[in-house]
Design an enzyme around this catalytic site. Structure first.
Site, PDB file in Angstrom:
ATOM      1  CD  GLN A   1      -2.645   1.078   2.673  1.00  0.00           C
ATOM      2  OE1 GLN A   1      -2.271   0.417   3.638  1.00  0.00           O
ATOM      3  NE2 GLN A   1      -3.794   1.712   2.650  1.00  0.00           N
TER       4      GLN A   1
ATOM      5  CE1 TYR B   1      -3.865   3.822  -0.649  1.00  0.00           C
ATOM      6  CE2 TYR B   1      -5.041   4.762   1.188  1.00  0.00           C
ATOM      7  CZ  TYR B   1      -5.045   4.050   0.014  1.00  0.00           C
ATOM      8  OH  TYR B   1      -6.235   3.569  -0.479  1.00  0.00           O
ATOM      9  CB  SER B   2       2.423   6.811   4.689  1.00  0.00           C
ATOM     10  OG  SER B   2       1.280   6.337   5.333  1.00  0.00           O
TER      11      SER B   2
ATOM     12  CB  SER C   1       3.273  -3.004   5.574  1.00  0.00           C
ATOM     13  OG  SER C   1       3.151  -2.188   6.703  1.00  0.00           O
TER      14      SER C   1
ATOM     15  CD  GLU D   1      -6.972  -0.230   6.551  1.00  0.00           C
ATOM     16  OE1 GLU D   1      -7.406   0.750   7.176  1.00  0.00           O
ATOM     17  OE2 GLU D   1      -5.768  -0.428   6.332  1.00  0.00           O
TER      18      GLU D   1
ATOM     19  CB  SER E   1      -2.568   8.480  14.978  1.00  0.00           C
ATOM     20  OG  SER E   1      -3.190   9.748  14.850  1.00  0.00           O
ATOM     21  CG  ASN E   2      -5.198   5.943  19.819  1.00  0.00           C
ATOM     22  OD1 ASN E   2      -5.458   5.114  18.949  1.00  0.00           O
ATOM     23  ND2 ASN E   2      -5.007   5.626  21.081  1.00  0.00           N
TER      24      ASN E   2
HETATM   25  C1  LIG Z   1       3.540  -0.664  11.575  1.00  0.00           C
HETATM   26  C2  LIG Z   1       3.112   0.346  10.550  1.00  0.00           C
HETATM   27  C3  LIG Z   1       2.795  -0.087   9.273  1.00  0.00           C
HETATM   28  C4  LIG Z   1       2.404   0.856   8.306  1.00  0.00           C
HETATM   29  N1  LIG Z   1       2.140   0.407   7.034  1.00  0.00           N
HETATM   30  C5  LIG Z   1       1.821   1.304   6.078  1.00  0.00           C
HETATM   31  C6  LIG Z   1       1.628   0.879   4.716  1.00  0.00           C
HETATM   32  O1  LIG Z   1       1.721  -0.312   4.404  1.00  0.00           O
HETATM   33  N2  LIG Z   1       1.346   1.803   3.777  1.00  0.00           N
HETATM   34  C7  LIG Z   1       1.223   3.131   4.090  1.00  0.00           C
HETATM   35  O2  LIG Z   1       0.941   3.913   3.185  1.00  0.00           O
HETATM   36  N3  LIG Z   1       1.424   3.587   5.352  1.00  0.00           N
HETATM   37  C8  LIG Z   1       1.730   2.695   6.347  1.00  0.00           C
HETATM   38  N4  LIG Z   1       1.950   3.125   7.634  1.00  0.00           N
HETATM   39  C9  LIG Z   1       1.922   4.557   7.920  1.00  0.00           C
HETATM   40  C10 LIG Z   1       0.756   5.030   8.745  1.00  0.00           C
HETATM   41  O3  LIG Z   1      -0.414   5.082   7.991  1.00  0.00           O
HETATM   42  C11 LIG Z   1       1.160   6.425   9.301  1.00  0.00           C
HETATM   43  O4  LIG Z   1       2.223   6.214  10.214  1.00  0.00           O
HETATM   44  C12 LIG Z   1       0.024   7.114  10.004  1.00  0.00           C
HETATM   45  O5  LIG Z   1      -0.970   7.477   9.076  1.00  0.00           O
HETATM   46  C13 LIG Z   1       0.512   8.388  10.749  1.00  0.00           C
HETATM   47  O6  LIG Z   1       1.219   9.199   9.877  1.00  0.00           O
HETATM   48  P1  LIG Z   1       2.687   9.720  10.232  1.00  0.00           P
HETATM   49  O7  LIG Z   1       3.513   8.544  10.675  1.00  0.00           O
HETATM   50  O8  LIG Z   1       3.174  10.514   9.068  1.00  0.00           O
HETATM   51  O9  LIG Z   1       2.537  10.649  11.505  1.00  0.00           O
HETATM   52  P2  LIG Z   1       2.020  12.162  11.474  1.00  0.00           P
HETATM   53  O10 LIG Z   1       0.807  12.266  10.620  1.00  0.00           O
HETATM   54  O11 LIG Z   1       3.169  13.049  11.181  1.00  0.00           O
HETATM   55  O12 LIG Z   1       1.591  12.350  12.996  1.00  0.00           O
HETATM   56  C14 LIG Z   1       2.544  12.563  14.059  1.00  0.00           C
HETATM   57  C15 LIG Z   1       1.764  12.713  15.345  1.00  0.00           C
HETATM   58  O13 LIG Z   1       0.918  13.886  15.262  1.00  0.00           O
HETATM   59  C16 LIG Z   1      -0.428  13.539  15.501  1.00  0.00           C
HETATM   60  N5  LIG Z   1      -1.302  14.319  14.621  1.00  0.00           N
HETATM   61  C17 LIG Z   1      -1.188  14.479  13.280  1.00  0.00           C
HETATM   62  N6  LIG Z   1      -2.176  15.251  12.807  1.00  0.00           N
HETATM   63  C18 LIG Z   1      -2.957  15.583  13.872  1.00  0.00           C
HETATM   64  C19 LIG Z   1      -4.142  16.357  14.027  1.00  0.00           C
HETATM   65  N7  LIG Z   1      -4.746  16.911  12.971  1.00  0.00           N
HETATM   66  N8  LIG Z   1      -4.683  16.470  15.272  1.00  0.00           N
HETATM   67  C20 LIG Z   1      -4.091  15.869  16.361  1.00  0.00           C
HETATM   68  N9  LIG Z   1      -2.949  15.150  16.259  1.00  0.00           N
HETATM   69  C21 LIG Z   1      -2.391  14.979  15.037  1.00  0.00           C
HETATM   70  C22 LIG Z   1      -0.524  12.056  15.167  1.00  0.00           C
HETATM   71  O14 LIG Z   1      -1.589  11.431  15.873  1.00  0.00           O
HETATM   72  C23 LIG Z   1       0.833  11.542  15.639  1.00  0.00           C
HETATM   73  O15 LIG Z   1       0.813  11.322  17.030  1.00  0.00           O
HETATM   74  C24 LIG Z   1       2.329   2.231   8.620  1.00  0.00           C
HETATM   75  C25 LIG Z   1       2.653   2.652   9.923  1.00  0.00           C
HETATM   76  C26 LIG Z   1       3.039   1.732  10.870  1.00  0.00           C
HETATM   77  C27 LIG Z   1       3.386   2.225  12.252  1.00  0.00           C
END
Ligand SMILES: Cc1cc2nc3c(=O)[nH]c(=O)nc-3n(C[C@H](O)[C@H](O)[C@H](O)COP(=O)(O)OP(=O)(O)OC[C@H]3O[C@@H](n4cnc5c(N)ncnc54)[C@H](O)[C@@H]3O)c2cc1C
Length: 391
Positions: free
Chosen positions: A132, A134-135, A167, A250, A371-372
């Site tokens: 996937q 996306y990120s 992943s 999902e 995220s939460n």
């Molecule tokens: C084990 C694992 C597997 C994954 N696999 C995939 C995959 O296969 N494909 C893929 O595309 N992605 C994948 N991801 C990525 C995942 O979708 C992102 O980590 C997730 O969406 C959070 O984005 P970020 O890591 O950029 O954190 P950020 O978006 O930068 O967030 C950082 C912190 O800020 C907080 N935050 C951000 N925006 C806000 C807001 N508006 N209000 C309050 N708090 C906020 C978040 O909750 C977090 O605590 C994976 C992640 C993990 C941990």
């Protein structure tokens, strides 16, 4: 286990799949009982690929897909039964969740007949794995900030940019990529949902080593990567709709399979507490009971969520928030039950015990899949009617 009213057909189906699993989870597959799950994905990968082929041959991939797409058209109850029996047999962890449970339903809902004909059989046989895309470094919670671009050149799309946390990209044949196809566009507009082959010079996969010692996810660099013009799902520049539609899948039956796995982990924690003579520690007992109650609540909520129709709504956020937090807490409980021993690596650097892997990997449960904090924003805005998150 979920308490559902079973028809005679369902009861027969349960016996058949339990028998099939008992006959087939033998030999090298039995050696991988309960292995290969979150934080443990590297374990026995080749054997698990062979296992996937066995499942494919027996028609256990795509159980809930429509029959004319090559699936079995199994009812929701039968899919739940399969998930339960699979977990009960402790069959090896699956390797193509993204292909079978995310991409395939998306192609069935939004793909062209040619796309379905081309990609569904490979998934059904267990031959083609998907990841996937996306990120990105600046597009996680804020997915609409995607900067990866795709430009049309003749019969192809040329893709440039970087994905992250992808992943299983290192073992995938294809990636579904959200990319910006309208260079003038911003936010949700002008994105497309592309299917990109991984095995080509323009795609570089760099594994990210995780604290568990394994490398489940990766950075993926697209440097003039190419894919055919026809491999856009939905309309060009309308990829946001498809990307969100995919996320709706999902919350499918795989959530229930996951919960059967959770149940096993909780049993393991209880047994550990007993074995270590900590069964009468009142603080631990209270946490174990809380975990048990939480698991029951989670199951009923998952059933309710699956029964709901339409686009993913607040119930999906409640469910994600609940299970992510529950599982992270279970990881903490696991390590607390072990006490000081839980902190000792037996043969550092790495291999960690399964308990330690669970503790470390479960930290990610409150991050991936939304995220939460993001789930709370959704609930605050859509359920409680609070003012919108500042953007
Ligand atoms: C084990 C694992 C597997 C994954 N696999 C995939 C995959 O296969 N494909 C893929 O595309 N992605 C994948 N991801 C990525 C995942 O979708 C992102 O980590 C997730 O969406 C959070 O984005 P970020 O890591 O950029 O954190 P950020 O978006 O930068 O967030 C950082 C912190 O800020 C907080 N935050 C951000 N925006 C806000 C807001 N508006 N209000 C309050 N708090 C906020 C978040 O909750 C977090 O605590 C994976 C992640 C993990 C941990």
């Amino acid at each position: 286990m979920v308490d559902v009213e079973l028809t005679d057909d369902d009861a027969r189906f349960r016996r058949d799949v339990a028998d099939w699993l008992a006959d087939h989870v033998v030999g090298e597959y039995a050696e991988l009982k309960g292995r290969g799950g979150p934080g443990d994905e590297d374990v026995g990968f080749d054997v698990r690929v062979a296992w996937e082929h066995e499942l494919g041959k027996a028609g256990f991939i795509g159980l809930g897909w429509p029959v004319d797409e090559g699936g079995r058209g199994a009812s929701l109850d039968q899919q739940i039964i399969w998930a339960e029996e699979y977990a009960r047999a402790q069959a090896p962890a699956r390797v193509n969740h993204m292909g079978e449970n995310l991409l395939a339903p998306t192609l069935i809902a939004y793909g062209t007949p040619e796309q379905r004909e081309r990609f569904l059989p490979g998934i059904l046989r267990g031959d083609e794995r998907w990841c996937q895309g996306y990120s990105e470094p600046n597009a996680g919670s804020d997915l609409a900030n995607v900067a990866t671009r795709a430009q049309r050149e003749g019969d192809e799309w040329v893709v440039n940019g970087q994905k992250v946390w992808t992943s299983l990209a290192h073992v995938s044949h294809w990636c579904f990529v959200v990319a910006r196809t309208d260079p003038e566009s911003v936010r949700h507009n002008g994105l497309s949902f592309l299917l990109v082959p991984m095995e080509q010079p323009g795609v570089e996969v760099r594994p990210i080593v995780q604290p568990t010692g394994g490398g489940e996810f990766n950075e993926v660099f697209f440097d003039d990567a190419r894919t055919e013009a026809s491999l856009v799902v939905g309309e060009v520049d309308d990829g946001w709709r498809i990307a969100m539609g995919l996320l709706g899948f999902e919350r499918g039956v795989s959530t229930l399979a996951q919960q059967v796995g959770f149940e096993r982990e909780l049993d393991h924690v209880v047994n550990l507490a007993r074995a270590r003579g900590r069964g009468d520690d009142p603080g631990l007992r209270a946490r174990l009971v809380d975990a048990w109650i939480g698991l029951r609540l989670m199951k009923w909520n998952a059933m309710r969520s699956m029964a709901a129709k339409g686009v993913p709504g607040p119930e999906a956020s409640v469910s994600k928030l609940f299970w992510g937090t529950w599982h992270r807490d279970l990881g903490n409980l696991m390590i607390d039950v072990l006490g000081a021993d839980g902190l000792i690596g037996e043969s550092l650097p790495y291999e960690l015990t399964l308990e330690q892997k669970l503790f470390l990997f479960s930290r990610s449960d409150t991050i991936y899949g939304g995220s939460n904090e993001i789930q709370r924003n959704v609930l605050g805005e859509r359920v409680l009617g609070l003012p919108r998150d500042p953007r």
